[in-house]
Scaffold this motif. Structure first.
Motif, PDB file in Angstrom:
ATOM      1  N   HIS B 110       0.778  -1.316  -0.007  1.00 36.15           N
ATOM      2  CA  HIS B 110       0.065   0.041   0.041  1.00 36.15           C
ATOM      3  C   HIS B 110       0.748   1.286   0.037  1.00 36.15           C
ATOM      4  O   HIS B 110       0.645   2.259  -0.584  1.00 36.15           O
ATOM      5  CB  HIS B 110      -1.078   0.008   1.347  1.00 36.15           C
ATOM      6  CG  HIS B 110      -1.765   1.196   1.411  1.00 36.15           C
ATOM      7  ND1 HIS B 110      -2.938   1.188   0.620  1.00 36.15           N
ATOM      8  CD2 HIS B 110      -1.795   2.461   2.119  1.00 36.15           C
ATOM      9  CE1 HIS B 110      -3.689   2.287   1.021  1.00 36.15           C
ATOM     10  NE2 HIS B 110      -2.877   2.766   1.799  1.00 36.15           N
ATOM     11  N   HIS B 114       0.871   4.434  -2.604  1.00 32.80           N
ATOM     12  CA  HIS B 114       1.068   5.706  -2.391  1.00 32.80           C
ATOM     13  C   HIS B 114       2.049   6.696  -3.062  1.00 32.80           C
ATOM     14  O   HIS B 114       1.853   7.668  -3.627  1.00 32.80           O
ATOM     15  CB  HIS B 114       1.026   6.058  -0.743  1.00 32.80           C
ATOM     16  CG  HIS B 114      -0.488   6.192  -0.265  1.00 32.80           C
ATOM     17  ND1 HIS B 114      -1.438   6.827  -0.536  1.00 32.80           N
ATOM     18  CD2 HIS B 114      -0.826   5.523   0.876  1.00 32.80           C
ATOM     19  CE1 HIS B 114      -2.485   6.598   0.208  1.00 32.80           C
ATOM     20  NE2 HIS B 114      -2.041   5.869   1.147  1.00 32.80           N
ATOM     21  N   SER B 135      -0.184   9.466   6.233  1.00 36.68           N
ATOM     22  CA  SER B 135      -1.428   9.270   6.131  1.00 36.68           C
ATOM     23  C   SER B 135      -2.161   8.833   7.651  1.00 36.68           C
ATOM     24  O   SER B 135      -1.397   8.814   8.614  1.00 36.68           O
ATOM     25  CB  SER B 135      -1.855   7.897   5.345  1.00 36.68           C
ATOM     26  OG  SER B 135      -1.556   6.872   5.943  1.00 36.68           O
ATOM     27  N   HIS B 138       0.074   5.733   8.361  1.00 35.12           N
ATOM     28  CA  HIS B 138       1.512   5.587   8.492  1.00 35.12           C
ATOM     29  C   HIS B 138       2.126   6.981   8.313  1.00 35.12           C
ATOM     30  O   HIS B 138       1.602   8.061   7.901  1.00 35.12           O
ATOM     31  CB  HIS B 138       2.077   4.738   7.398  1.00 35.12           C
ATOM     32  CG  HIS B 138       1.016   4.460   6.561  1.00 35.12           C
ATOM     33  ND1 HIS B 138       0.747   5.281   5.294  1.00 35.12           N
ATOM     34  CD2 HIS B 138       0.365   3.240   6.079  1.00 35.12           C
ATOM     35  CE1 HIS B 138      -0.132   4.806   4.654  1.00 35.12           C
ATOM     36  NE2 HIS B 138      -0.497   3.635   5.160  1.00 35.12           N
ATOM     37  N   ASP B 300      -6.599   7.097  -0.123  1.00 33.34           N
ATOM     38  CA  ASP B 300      -6.589   5.728  -0.703  1.00 33.34           C
ATOM     39  C   ASP B 300      -7.455   5.603  -1.828  1.00 33.34           C
ATOM     40  O   ASP B 300      -8.679   6.053  -2.042  1.00 33.34           O
ATOM     41  CB  ASP B 300      -7.092   4.911   0.450  1.00 33.34           C
ATOM     42  CG  ASP B 300      -6.107   4.592   1.448  1.00 33.34           C
ATOM     43  OD1 ASP B 300      -5.114   5.131   1.489  1.00 33.34           O
ATOM     44  OD2 ASP B 300      -6.501   4.064   2.758  1.00 33.34           O
TER      45      ASP B 300
HETATM   46 ZN    ZN Z   1      -3.210   5.015   2.590  1.00 26.61          ZN
END
Ligand code: ZN
Lengths: 238, 332
Positions: B110, B114, B135, B138, B300
Motif C-alpha cells: 500500500h 501511495h 496518512s 503511516h 486511498d
Molecule cells: Zn493509505
C-alpha cells in the motif's frame, strides 16, 4: 452439472467438487494455517485433479454463516470473485444447515453448535428424518444453558426424544451438555462433527436443480451478531 | 491494462490503469459517513462494508472504462499494510477473480502504491528522491534510489500523523475525519497564539513521534478552557503548524543529507494545504524539486495500486495463490 463448494466459515477450510449427485473430490483441513493462504490453493487442486475449469462449473456454493466473521468473508469474497470472473451464479447456504446435513435418516433432533466465544454458541435446530435437513428454528447466538432450554422445548413440540449435538461448540461445554441431556444425548464421530464441503455441495445441487441461485452483487454473510461497535452504538455507549 | 483493488482501510476501491501511467477508471466507495458515527474507522464495520461493496466497485471500474473483464492483463491488490480483516476481503476476491479469468495476480504494498500516485501524474521525476508518506495509518520517510528501489529511513514511533489529526480533532470536538476538520478550523485561526513544542527527536534523526505533541495539545487546551479561553481555531492552527513543521524539517534535512534533488509527498495527509505550502516554500529555498499527487490520488485509491503493479507485471513478478495479507510493514 458441476458444483464447486467452498467453506471457510469456521476453523475448517473445505473445498469440494460435486457432479450431479456424485462427489468427485474433497479437501478438508482443520489446522491452524490461515484460510487466506489455503483456500484458493485448495480450489486449484480440486479443479485441477478433476480436469475441470471454472468455465465448466454450473454454480459456486459457499457457507454464508454463522461463523468467524473474517472466515466468512474470505470464503464469500473468493466465491464472489469466481462468480464474477466465470459468470456463474452463487448458492449461499447456512453453515448450520450444512453441518446438520452430516446426519441423515435420524429420528433425533439435530443441533449443530458453533463456538461463538463470549460464552455463547451459534445454533439452530433441524429435523433430519428425510435425506435433507428441515429447519425448525432460525440461526441464533445464545448461551449453552439457554440453548438447552430451547432444545428441550422444541423436542417436546416435535416429539423427539434423542438430541444430536455436533460442531466445535460441543467440546467446550461437553460436561454441561452430558449432565443436562443424559441418555437423550447423541454425539457423532469425528468425520461427521464439523462442516464438510461435500455436504455443502450436496445441498447446493438441490438448490441448483431448482435454479434457486444467489447473486454475487447482493449476497452477504449472515453474522447473526452485530459488530461490537454497532452493538455499543445501539446501547448508546458510543 | 491492469485492474487494481484496494481495501486496506475504509475505502473500497477499484481502478484500471494502462501501461502504469494512464488512469482509465478510478472508482472509490468511501465509508466515511458510516464511520463518522463511531468517531473513527471501526475495523469490523469496515470489513463488513467491503464484502458488500467489492463486486459492485470492481464491476463499476470496468463499466467506467468500457472494458470487459477479459480485457485486463493482470489483477493487482493491496496485501499490506492495513487492517487485516479489511485487506483479506480485497485479497480473497482478487485471488479468485484473477484465477477465474486466468490472469496473473500481483500483490502490492500500500505504501509503495501511495508513492506511485506521484508517477501517475508527473512524468519527469528525477532520482534519487526523498519521499514522505503520511496518512492515517503511516508516517514514513523513504530514500528512493530509483522508481523501483526504496528504503525506509524513518518511521513514527507511535501515532501516525493522520492518527494524531484524528485524535486531536476528536478532542477539540471538530469531528471525523480529523485532517480536513483541523485544516478547516485552522484557516480561521492563527498559529503562535497558543504555543506547542516542536518535538524533534535528537537521537534518531528521521524518526517521528506525535504522541507527545498530541498530549501537549490536549493539556494546553484543558488548561486554557479552565482559564475561560476557548479559541478552537487558534488551537487547530497551532497544532497543524507544529505537526507540519516537524514533517517538513525532517524531510528537508533528509533530502540534504542524502543529496536527493527531489522530494515526493504521498498519502492522505499529503492533501493538507498547509503541508503542501510549507513544504513547497522550504523545498524552493533549498533548491529541491517537490512533487505531490492531486487530491483525488492522495487519499486511498486503487489507481495507485494498479500503477505500482506495472513494474511487477513488466518483470513477470507474480504472486502465488497462497499469498497472505499482513497488517504491518515488513519491508518497502
Ligand atoms: Zn493509505
Amino acid at each position: 452439472m458441476y458444483i464447486l463448494a467452498i467453506d471457510s466459515a469456521t476453523p475448517v477450510a473445505g473445498v469440494a467438487l460435486v457432479k450431479d449427485s456424485t462427489l468427485l473430490a474433497e479437501r478438508f483441513l482443520n489446522f491452524k494455517k490461515t484460510h487466506s493462504e489455503t483456500l484458493m490453493s485448495m480450489v486449484d487442486q480440486v479443479l485441477g485433479e478433476c480436469e475441470i475449469t471454472v468455465q465448466d462449473l454450473t454454480a459456486i456454493a459457499v457457507t454464508i454463516g454463522p461463523g468467524s466473521f473474517t472466515g466468512l468473508r474470505i470464503g464469500l469474497a473468493a466465491a464472489k470473485g469466481l462468480s464474477l470472473a466465470a459468470d456463474r451464479p452463487l448458492v449461499g447456504i447456512s453453515t448450520l444447515e450444512v453441518m446438520a446435513h452430516n446426519i441423515v435418516f435420524s429420528d433425533s433432533m439435530i443441533c449443530p453448535l458453533l463456538d461463538a466465544r463470549k460464552q455463547e454458541v451459534y445454533t439452530a435446530f433441524f429435523d433430519v428424518t428425510g435425506i435433507y435437513p428441515q429447519r425448525l428454528t432460525e440461526d441464533m447466538a445464545c448461551s449453552p444453558a439457554e440453548m438447552i432450554e430451547r432444545v428441550l422445548t422444541q423436542a417436546e413440540i416435535s416429539c423427539q426424544n434423542k438430541i444430536t449435538l455436533l460442531g466445535d461448540g460441543y467440546a467446550p461445554y461437553a460436561d454441561f451438555f452430558k449432565e443436562r441431556l443424559q441418555g437423550r444425548l447423541l454425539v457423532p464421530p469425528a468425520h461427521l462433527m464439523l462442516p464438510r464441503a461435500a455436504a455443502l455441495g450436496s445441498l447446493a445441487c438441490l438448490r441448483a436443480r431448482q435454479e434457486d441461485y444467489n447473486n454475487a452483487f447482493y449476497l452477504r454473510p449472515v453474522y447473526v451478531r452485530l459488530s461490537e461497535a454497532e452493538h455499543r452504538l445501539g446501547k448508546g455507549e458510543l | 491494462m491492469i485492474l487494481g483493488i484496494e481495501t486496506s482501510c475504509d475505502e473500497t476501491a477499484a481502478a484500471i490503469v494502462k501501461n502504469g501511467r494512464e488512469v482509465i477508471s478510478n472508482v472509490i466507495n468511501s465509508q466515511i459517513s458510516i464511520h463518522q458515527q463511531f468517531g473513527g474507522v471501526v475495523p469490523e464495520v469496515a470489513s463488513r462494508k467491503h464484502i458488500e461493496n467489492i463486486a459492485w466497485v470492481v464491476d463499476a471500474a470496468f463499466k467506467d472504462a468500457a472494458l470487459n473483464y477479459q480485457d485486463i492483463d493482470a489483477v493487482a491488490v493491496t496485501n499490506m499494510p492495513g487492517l487485516i480483516g479489511a485487506l483479506l476481503v480485497g485479497l480473497s476476491f482478487a485471488k479468485a477473480f484473477a484465477y477465474g479469468l486466468g490472469k496473473p495476480l500481483i500483490a502490492v504494498n500500500h505504501l509503495e502504491g501511495h508513492i506511485y500516485a506521484n508517477f501517475l501524474e508527473h512524468k519527469d521525476i528525477e532520482f534519487p528522491a526523498i519521499c514522505l508518506v503520511v496518512s492515517g495509518g503511516h508516517t514514513s520517510l523513504l530514500y528512493m534510489k530509483n522508481a523501483g528501489e526504496s528504503e525506509v529511513i524513518g518511521e513514527t514511533r507511535d501515532d501516525a500523523a493522520g492518527e494524531a489529526f484524528d485524535k486531536v480533532a476528536r478532542f477539540l470536538g471538530l469531528g471525523y475525519p480529523g485532517g480536513p476538520a483541523i485544516q478547516k478550523a485552522a484557516q480561521m485561526g492563527q498559529p503562535g497564539i497558543y504555543k506547542l513544542p516542536r518535538v524533534f527527536l535528537d537521537r534518531n534523526e528521521y524518526e517521528f513521534s506525535f504522541s507527545g505533541l498530541k498530549t501537549a495539545a490536549m493539556n494546553l487546551w484543558m488548561k486554557s478552557l479552565r482559564r475561560g479561553e476557548n479559541n478552537v481555531e487558534n488551537m487547530a492552527a497551532e497544532f497543524q503548524a507544529a505537526l507540519v513543521e516537524i514533517l517538513v524539517e525532517k524531510t528537508i534535512s533528509a533530502a540534504l543529507h542524502y543529496k536527493a534533488g527531489t522530494v515526493l509527498l504521498a498519502g492522505g495527509v499529503a492533501a493538507n494545504q498547509a503541508l503542501r505550502e510549507t513544504m513547497a516554500r522550504r523545498a524552493q529555498n533549498e533548491g529541491l524539486k517537490l512533487y505531490y499527487p492531486s487530491l483525488k490520488l492522495c487519499t486511498d485509491n486503487a489507481a495507485m495500486i494498479a500503477g505500482r503493479a506495472y513494474y511487477d507485471y513488466y518483470n513477470r513478478n507474480f504472486s502465488p495463490l497462497n499469498i497472505n495479507a499482513h497488517p504491518n510493514l515488513f519491508s518497502v
